[in-house]
Design a protein around this motif. Structure first.
Motif, PDB file in Angstrom:
ATOM      1  N   LEU B  33       0.843  -1.195   0.000  1.00 46.30           N
ATOM      2  CA  LEU B  33       0.000   0.000   0.000  1.00 46.30           C
ATOM      3  C   LEU B  33       0.877   1.243   0.000  1.00 46.30           C
ATOM      4  O   LEU B  33       1.975   1.241   0.540  1.00 46.30           O
ATOM      5  CB  LEU B  33      -0.879   0.026   1.255  1.00 46.30           C
ATOM      6  CG  LEU B  33      -1.699  -1.215   1.581  1.00 46.30           C
ATOM      7  CD1 LEU B  33      -2.405  -1.031   2.911  1.00 46.30           C
ATOM      8  CD2 LEU B  33      -2.714  -1.442   0.485  1.00 46.30           C
ATOM      9  N   GLY B  34       0.348   2.284  -0.562  1.00 39.32           N
ATOM     10  CA  GLY B  34       1.083   3.548  -0.532  1.00 39.32           C
ATOM     11  C   GLY B  34       0.452   4.534  -1.475  1.00 39.32           C
ATOM     12  O   GLY B  34      -0.245   4.135  -2.420  1.00 39.32           O
ATOM     13  N   GLY B  39       6.524   4.698  -4.672  1.00 36.46           N
ATOM     14  CA  GLY B  39       7.583   3.785  -5.100  1.00 36.46           C
ATOM     15  C   GLY B  39       7.108   2.354  -5.295  1.00 36.46           C
ATOM     16  O   GLY B  39       7.929   1.440  -5.476  1.00 36.46           O
ATOM     17  N   LYS B  40       5.802   2.146  -5.301  1.00 38.28           N
ATOM     18  CA  LYS B  40       5.283   0.773  -5.435  1.00 38.28           C
ATOM     19  C   LYS B  40       5.629   0.170  -6.799  1.00 38.28           C
ATOM     20  O   LYS B  40       6.131  -0.944  -6.889  1.00 38.28           O
ATOM     21  CB  LYS B  40       3.742   0.751  -5.260  1.00 38.28           C
ATOM     22  CG  LYS B  40       3.252   1.329  -3.945  1.00 38.28           C
ATOM     23  CD  LYS B  40       1.763   1.093  -3.726  1.00 38.28           C
ATOM     24  CE  LYS B  40       0.864   1.737  -4.773  1.00 38.28           C
ATOM     25  NZ  LYS B  40       0.832   3.200  -4.725  1.00 38.28           N
ATOM     26  N   THR B  41       5.343   0.941  -7.865  1.00 38.49           N
ATOM     27  CA  THR B  41       5.616   0.427  -9.214  1.00 38.49           C
ATOM     28  C   THR B  41       7.116   0.258  -9.418  1.00 38.49           C
ATOM     29  O   THR B  41       7.566  -0.738 -10.013  1.00 38.49           O
ATOM     30  CB  THR B  41       5.002   1.373 -10.261  1.00 38.49           C
ATOM     31  OG1 THR B  41       3.587   1.394 -10.074  1.00 38.49           O
ATOM     32  CG2 THR B  41       5.310   0.916 -11.677  1.00 38.49           C
ATOM     33  N   THR B  42       7.896   1.207  -8.902  1.00 38.46           N
ATOM     34  CA  THR B  42       9.360   1.093  -9.031  1.00 38.46           C
ATOM     35  C   THR B  42       9.850  -0.169  -8.339  1.00 38.46           C
ATOM     36  O   THR B  42      10.721  -0.875  -8.854  1.00 38.46           O
ATOM     37  CB  THR B  42      10.028   2.345  -8.419  1.00 38.46           C
ATOM     38  OG1 THR B  42       9.544   3.489  -9.113  1.00 38.46           O
ATOM     39  CG2 THR B  42      11.540   2.289  -8.540  1.00 38.46           C
ATOM     40  N   GLY B 205       2.095  -4.208   3.540  1.00 35.80           N
ATOM     41  CA  GLY B 205       3.182  -3.303   3.881  1.00 35.80           C
ATOM     42  C   GLY B 205       2.776  -1.918   3.414  1.00 35.80           C
ATOM     43  O   GLY B 205       2.124  -1.790   2.380  1.00 35.80           O
ATOM     44  N   ILE B 206       3.105  -0.923   4.195  1.00 35.68           N
ATOM     45  CA  ILE B 206       2.787   0.448   3.781  1.00 35.68           C
ATOM     46  C   ILE B 206       4.085   1.132   3.400  1.00 35.68           C
ATOM     47  O   ILE B 206       5.033   1.185   4.201  1.00 35.68           O
ATOM     48  CB  ILE B 206       2.040   1.208   4.892  1.00 35.68           C
ATOM     49  CG1 ILE B 206       0.703   0.501   5.176  1.00 35.68           C
ATOM     50  CG2 ILE B 206       1.798   2.663   4.494  1.00 35.68           C
ATOM     51  CD1 ILE B 206      -0.132   1.124   6.272  1.00 35.68           C
ATOM     52  N   LEU B 207       4.116   1.591   2.159  1.00 34.80           N
ATOM     53  CA  LEU B 207       5.333   2.202   1.613  1.00 34.80           C
ATOM     54  C   LEU B 207       5.080   3.679   1.350  1.00 34.80           C
ATOM     55  O   LEU B 207       4.042   4.054   0.809  1.00 34.80           O
ATOM     56  CB  LEU B 207       5.706   1.515   0.291  1.00 34.80           C
ATOM     57  CG  LEU B 207       7.000   1.982  -0.363  1.00 34.80           C
ATOM     58  CD1 LEU B 207       8.205   1.357   0.327  1.00 34.80           C
ATOM     59  CD2 LEU B 207       7.037   1.617  -1.852  1.00 34.80           C
ATOM     60  N   ASN B 208       6.024   4.481   1.775  1.00 33.57           N
ATOM     61  CA  ASN B 208       5.992   5.896   1.390  1.00 33.57           C
ATOM     62  C   ASN B 208       7.443   6.273   1.112  1.00 33.57           C
ATOM     63  O   ASN B 208       8.081   6.941   1.916  1.00 33.57           O
ATOM     64  CB  ASN B 208       5.374   6.747   2.511  1.00 33.57           C
ATOM     65  CG  ASN B 208       4.947   8.093   1.984  1.00 33.57           C
ATOM     66  OD1 ASN B 208       5.057   8.364   0.791  1.00 33.57           O
ATOM     67  ND2 ASN B 208       4.479   8.955   2.865  1.00 33.57           N
TER      68      ASN B 208
END
Lengths: 245, 310
Positions: B33-34, B39-42, B205-208
């Protein structure tokens, strides 16, 4: 580099090309126009100019044949523009790049898909052109002008080199444009120097004989090698995914 | 199945993914998630060896990313659904799948069977010969998912699989992902649909840019809210609160209208005690529920505050 993998890409692109009437039309119309239209023009010139010399007839025939090299610029540009910019507009490059296929294999497949129909079209057109020119000029010249070394150099050396160069330029251009028409128009700039050469041949400034065609093929071959390096740098999966506009 | 250690990607001076350390075991559906630009696609592109990493390391399906000799093997073992479906619109669904199957070197008979199985599962078999251009968005998305599965990969990356779909198409796609989950496939799901993540994913997971936190949706919600019991009652609120305290010991109890929100440590043991305390003090118990933060609350708090919940 696995040729079989490149061939899968090429075969797919060829099947897509078959569905594009504009491309199919260009592949048929341009060589047909050159191979039928110019012999008719030669026939008209001979009929209307009884005192014309053999040298003038041959200079016309060679200059008109040069249009097969010009076809080598025009035809693959439009095909490769569809092949690469088409993938870009359909956003199908990322899934393609996600398959176990190297950048080189994809690029080779796309080059083949543009190169093969172009060359088949040029060779078919050149065959018809030679037959018609021989039929029309035999009586005046007293011998069969074709086949000769000049046309061999033209369609088996110069036209393929020019086609490869046009495809390379189209690939480089494709990375910067968003639609097929823009790619075709920008790639079409390569068409201009060839028209100038044609005009130069018509006014006897640059005769398109075997020696000059070989010289031209050699120079363009070197340019194509340099352009290939640019092309490989542009057609890199990371560049495609992160920098292609 | 996926192990990353300090995985980082920079584009010039911009850091897209910063020191991502993550483990996704085999058979898990992991939700990533984010917000947009997190940066999810990266991350998916790095993990599928589509783009290089700047630093750190990652092992995916037993292959180190960045190892040129392993790149092709890795891409053979994974399936990717990119954010844009990227189908050939003038080709049929069958032709689209056939092309990718051939590029994945699937043997002709196996490929035919795989395409038929997938298109039947997705209710597209009858429409297999129609150009994709005639399909709805949801149907195209299903074809794209089938394309990612045509070579039977061990790991599936799905990047925003229900983005831009109407509710009905989203439901169809979600149900198909749940079907894949039942087959125990490992799925790495990029999404910012929190409801979707909660329904489908074993862990999220939460990505920022940086990984803020990981855990099951339940753990994350609990981590933020703790255990709280909400009792809706009729009766004198302060008296009832005192009755609860006298029975369970001193603790925080908030009065919210006709509800008491009680901090508990062991709901299974303490909730019946709360009910008994209320009834014993002459109150009338109308409702007793276990309160928890929503995944959306967790997400918004962590993304905006930039740190894991306490």
């Amino acid at each position: 580099m696995r040729l079989s993998q490149a061939w899968i890409v090429a075969r797919h692109d060829l099947s897509m090309i078959r569905r594009r009437r504009t491309i199919l039309g260009a592949l048929i119309a341009m060589p047909a126009g050159v191979s039928i239209g110019f012999p008719l023009l030669v026939w008209y010139i001979i009929v209307k100019s009884p005192g014309i010399t053999d040298g003038v007839i041959i200079s016309f025939v060679d200059a008109f044949a040069f249009w097969f090299a010009i076809a080598g610029v025009m035809l693959p540009s439009s095909i490769s523009a569809y092949s690469i910019v088409g993938e870009k507009t359909e956003k199908s490059l990322e899934p393609l790049l996600a398959t176990p296929t190297t950048d080189g294999e994809i690029l080779l497949g796309k080059v083949l898909a543009a190169f093969l129909p172009t060359m088949v079209s040029i060779w078919a057109g050149a065959t018809v052109y030679m037959v018609l020119i021989d039929a029309i000029t035999r009586g005046t010249l007293g011998y069969l002008y074709y086949p000769n070394l000049t046309i061999v150099v033209l369609v088996f050396a110069l036209a393929p080199i020019v086609a490869v160069l046009a495809i390379e330029i189209s690939v480089a251009v494709s990375s910067r444009v968003q639609d097929v028409r823009s790619a075709q128009q920008i790639s079409g700039v390569l068409f201009l120097p060839f028209i100038l050469l044609y005009v130069a041949a018509e006014i006897q400034v640059f005769p398109l004989d075997t020696d000059h065609l070989l010289l031209l093929a050699g120079i363009l071959g070197l340019v194509a090698l340099v352009t290939f390096r640019i092309c490989r740098r542009v057609f890199d999966r990371e560049t495609i995914l992160t920098r292609w506009k | 199945m996926i192990h990353t250690d300090g995985l980082t990607k920079q584009f010039g001076t911009v850091t897209a993914v910063d020191h991502l350390t993550l483990d996704v075991p085999e058979g898990e559906v992991f939700g990533f998630l984010g917000p947009n630009g997190a940066g999810k696609t990266t991350t998916v592109r790095m993990l599928s060896s589509l783009i290089s990493r700047t630093s750190g390391s990652a092992e995916v399906a037993g292959h180190q990313i960045g190892d040129p000799s392993a790149e092709l093997k890795l891409r053979h073992q994974i399936g990717i659904l990119p954010e844009n479906v990227g189908l050939y619109e003038s080709s049929s669904a069958y032709e689209n799948l056939e092309y990718y199957g051939q590029l994945q070197r699937v043997e002709a008979t196996a490929l035919r069977q795989s395409i038929e199985r997938l298109l039947r599962m997705l209710d597209l078999w009858e429409k297999r010969d129609l150009p994709v251009a005639t399909f709805s968005k949801g149907m195209k998305q299903k074809v794209a998912i089938a394309r990612a599965l045509v070579h039977d990969p061990v790991l599936l990356f799905l990047d925003e699989p229900t983005a831009n779909l109407d509710p009905e198409a989203s439901k169809t796609v979600r149900e198909f992902i749940l079907e894949l989950k039942r087959e125990r496939r490992t799925i790495f799901l990029n999404t910012h649909h929190l409801d979707e993540a909660e329904r489908i994913c074993d862990r999220v997971g939460i990505l920022n840019t940086r990984l803020v936190t990981t855990g099951t949706p339940g753990e994350l919600k609990l981590g933020m809210s703790g255990h709280r019991t909400v009792v809706t009652v009729d009766g004198p609120m302060e008296t009832l609160a005192a009755a609860i305290r006298s029975r369970l010991g001193d603790r925080r109890i908030d009065v919210q209208g006709s509800s008491l929100v009680v901090d508990v440590t062991d709901p299974d043991r303490e909730n019946p005690e709360i009910a008994a305390a209320i009834v014993g003090a002459g109150g009338r118990l109308r409702q007793l529920t276990q309160a928890s933060a929503s995944l959306e609350d967790v997400y918004l708090k962590l993304v905006h505050e930039g740190g894991p919940s306490a």
